[in-house]
Design a protein around this motif. Sequence first.
Motif, PDB file in Angstrom:
ATOM      1  N   PHE A  76       0.871  -1.223  -0.002  1.00  0.00           N
ATOM      2  CA  PHE A  76       0.058   0.031   0.058  1.00  0.00           C
ATOM      3  C   PHE A  76       0.921   1.344  -0.070  1.00  0.00           C
ATOM      4  N   SER A  77       0.390   2.166  -0.712  1.00  0.00           N
ATOM      5  CA  SER A  77       1.162   3.559  -0.519  1.00  0.00           C
ATOM      6  C   SER A  77      -0.202   4.697  -0.901  1.00  0.00           C
ATOM      7  N   ALA A  78       0.175   5.774  -0.646  1.00  0.00           N
ATOM      8  CA  ALA A  78      -0.696   6.803  -0.547  1.00  0.00           C
ATOM      9  C   ALA A  78      -0.133   8.360  -0.880  1.00  0.00           C
ATOM     10  N   THR A  79      -0.646   9.106  -1.705  1.00  0.00           N
ATOM     11  CA  THR A  79      -0.123  10.382  -1.851  1.00  0.00           C
ATOM     12  C   THR A  79      -1.184  11.355  -2.221  1.00  0.00           C
ATOM     13  N   TRP A  80      -1.052  12.632  -2.184  1.00  0.00           N
ATOM     14  CA  TRP A  80      -2.136  13.720  -2.807  1.00  0.00           C
ATOM     15  C   TRP A  80      -1.388  14.142  -4.015  1.00  0.00           C
ATOM     16  N   GLU A  81      -2.426  14.242  -5.107  1.00  0.00           N
ATOM     17  CA  GLU A  81      -2.136  14.942  -6.317  1.00  0.00           C
ATOM     18  C   GLU A  81      -2.868  16.285  -6.539  1.00  0.00           C
ATOM     19  N   LEU A 110      -4.417   6.484  -3.942  1.00  0.00           N
ATOM     20  CA  LEU A 110      -4.054   5.338  -3.370  1.00  0.00           C
ATOM     21  C   LEU A 110      -3.642   4.218  -4.184  1.00  0.00           C
ATOM     22  N   ALA A 111      -2.536   3.439  -3.883  1.00  0.00           N
ATOM     23  CA  ALA A 111      -1.992   2.203  -4.773  1.00  0.00           C
ATOM     24  C   ALA A 111      -2.153   1.094  -3.617  1.00  0.00           C
ATOM     25  N   ILE A 112      -2.584  -0.121  -4.310  1.00  0.00           N
ATOM     26  CA  ILE A 112      -2.844  -1.095  -3.537  1.00  0.00           C
ATOM     27  C   ILE A 112      -2.078  -2.266  -4.356  1.00  0.00           C
ATOM     28  N   ARG A 137      -8.026   7.005  -7.770  1.00  0.00           N
ATOM     29  CA  ARG A 137      -7.903   8.579  -7.678  1.00  0.00           C
ATOM     30  C   ARG A 137      -9.544   9.024  -7.370  1.00  0.00           C
ATOM     31  N   PRO A 138      -9.816  10.233  -6.497  1.00  0.00           N
ATOM     32  CA  PRO A 138     -10.854  10.617  -6.295  1.00  0.00           C
ATOM     33  C   PRO A 138     -11.591  10.857  -7.467  1.00  0.00           C
ATOM     34  N   VAL A 178       3.600   7.899   2.936  1.00  0.00           N
ATOM     35  CA  VAL A 178       2.767   6.928   3.450  1.00  0.00           C
ATOM     36  C   VAL A 178       2.907   5.648   2.590  1.00  0.00           C
ATOM     37  N   GLY A 179       3.304   4.695   3.157  1.00  0.00           N
ATOM     38  CA  GLY A 179       3.553   3.412   2.507  1.00  0.00           C
ATOM     39  C   GLY A 179       5.227   3.036   2.563  1.00  0.00           C
ATOM     40  N   GLY A 180       5.658   1.877   1.998  1.00  0.00           N
ATOM     41  CA  GLY A 180       6.837   1.351   2.237  1.00  0.00           C
ATOM     42  C   GLY A 180       6.795   0.440   3.152  1.00  0.00           C
TER      43      GLY A 180
END
Length: 538
Positions: free
Chosen positions: A160-165, A173-175, A198-199, A478-480
Motif C-alpha cells: 500500500f501507498s498513498a499521496t496527494w495529487e 491510493l495504490a494497493i 483516484r478521487p 505513507v507506504g513502503g
Amino acid sequence: MAVLIVIAGVVAVVLGGRTASPTTAQGPPHFADETTTAGVSFTYDGPFRFATGGGVAAFDCNGDGRAELYLAGGEGRAALFQNESPNGGALAFKAIADAATDLTGVTGAYPLDIDGDGTVDLAVLRSGENVLLRGLGDCRFERANEAWSFDGGEELTTAFSATWEDSAALPTLAIGNYLKLDSTGDTTFDCADNRFYRPADGGTAYASPLALSPGYCSLSMLFSDWDRSGRRDLRVSNDRQYYVNGEEQLWRVDPGTSPRLYDDADGWVAMQIWGMGIASYDLTDDGYPEVYLTSQGDNKLQTLTAGPGKPTFRDIAFRRGVTATRPFTGDVNLPSTAWHPEFADVNDDGFADLFVSKGNVLEQADYAKRDPSNLFLGQPDGTFVEGADRAGILSFDRGRGAALVDLNLDGLLDLVEVNLGAPTKIWRNVGGGDASRPAAMGNWLELRVTQPSPNRDAIGAWLEVRIGDVTRRRELVVGGGHLGGQLGWVHFGLGPAQRADVRVTWPDGQAGPWQSVTANQFAIVDRAAAGAPRIWQR
C-alpha cells in the motif's frame, strides 16, 4: 511540560555561534525486552496465504501525542492497543475491543488522514476485501468504504501507498496484490494485478480503480519524489518467486493521466529480486533519496547513477555494508530472508541507522531458519556496522513487520516487531542505561508537520534538519516498509548539538524559512501559523 534529558557522557559544543556537527558514531543503545509486561499479548498467524503478511501501524488516535499500535492478525482478529506509557517509563498498553477494528484476515495497515478532518484514519489490508476506517476520535473508527465509494476488492493484498495529487480532496491510493485467490479463498500461483485509486472529479469519493497491469506479486509500494521534480512516482517491489518475465517497477504518475511504467528507453534498468520491503532516506546528502530493497539473499541499496535526469540506479549496498546476505549469527551458511526495512537514528548520534526484520517464509530448507533481524548502525563515513546482538534484540522468531517509534516520549526510539506464529515483540530503548535507569546517548528533536486540509499531515513534504555543517532530510511518505507504517512525530538524532535549524519544503514545492529549535523537544511546524515552530508540552 517538555523536559531536557541529561546527556550522559556527551558534551554539546558550539563554535563561533554555530552548532557542532555530528562527527562521532555511538554504539548500539540497549533495548529492554518488555514483551511480557507491556500489555501487548498478540500473535500474527495463519495458513500459507498469510505467510507474507504481518504488519503494524503506529499512530496517535486519541490526541495525547503517544503512538497507539494496530496489529494485523492474519487468520485471527486484528487488534488495536492504546498507549498508556508514562513519560520515559516502562511501556504500557491496553487492548481496545471494537468490531470496526477487530477484523479477520488482516495482513497489514497504514495510518493516514484520508478526509483531512484532523483525525487519523486507517487503510486496512486483508486477504479479501480491504477496508478504509474513518477515525471518529478517542481511538474509535467506522467503516467508510461506502461513504467514500471505495472498492476494496477481493484479492490477497500485501502492499500500500498513498499521496496527494495537486489539490485533490482525497489522497491517491495504490494497493498491491500478491497471488490471486480461488473461489475457496486459497491462493493460486498467479500474480494478481495491482490497483490505483483516484478521487472522482476531485471530489470526496473514489472513482473505479485502474488496474496497474502487469502485477508481479507485489510486497511493497512507495510513492516518492525520487527526482525532486514535485511529482511523486510509484515504486513497486515484487516477489520473483511467482513471476518469470517480471521485474521491479517504477510507475510515472502525472496528475490527470493514467500511470505508465518507466522502461529502458527512460533509463530504467530491469532488476529481478525476491522483493519484500522498501525504505528511502537521503544517505548521501545530495537531496535525493536512496532506496533500500529487502529480498532473499542480498538486499539492495540504490542511489541515482547520474542525478535526477533519468531513473537509473546503481547498487551501493555492499560498499555501505548492508547487503545482509546471510545471518550474522544462527544459520550463517544459508541465505537470509528480509522483510521490513526502516531508517532511523536509534542512538541519537546524528547518523541514520537501519533496522531490517528477518525470518524464514515458513520452512524453506534452502534458507536460514535461525535468521535474526539486523540493526545496522550508521557511521560517519556512510557505512554501517551490525549492532543487533549488542543492543539486546537478538531473536530467532520469524520476523515480519516492524516499527521504530518513541512510545514513551523520551526521545529514544523503541522497537515493535511482528512475528509469524510467535508473539509480537516489544522492546523499550533505554539508551546507554538499563530498564531501571535509562540514559540518553545524544540530543534529539521530534517534529510534526501540519498544513490546512485536505493533506493535513503534508504527505509529500521534505523535512530538513540542519545540524552545524550537516543537513538531514526526510521525505514524509505513507507506504513502503512491510505492510505497515507510522504517522506522527518524525525523529532526528542530533548528536552533541544543543539546537538545530528546521525547514519544510511543502508538497507544492514552496520552501518555508529556516527556523532554530532547541534540542530535546517536541516541536510542531504548522504552515498556517506564523512564527517559530510550536513546542508541544508533554
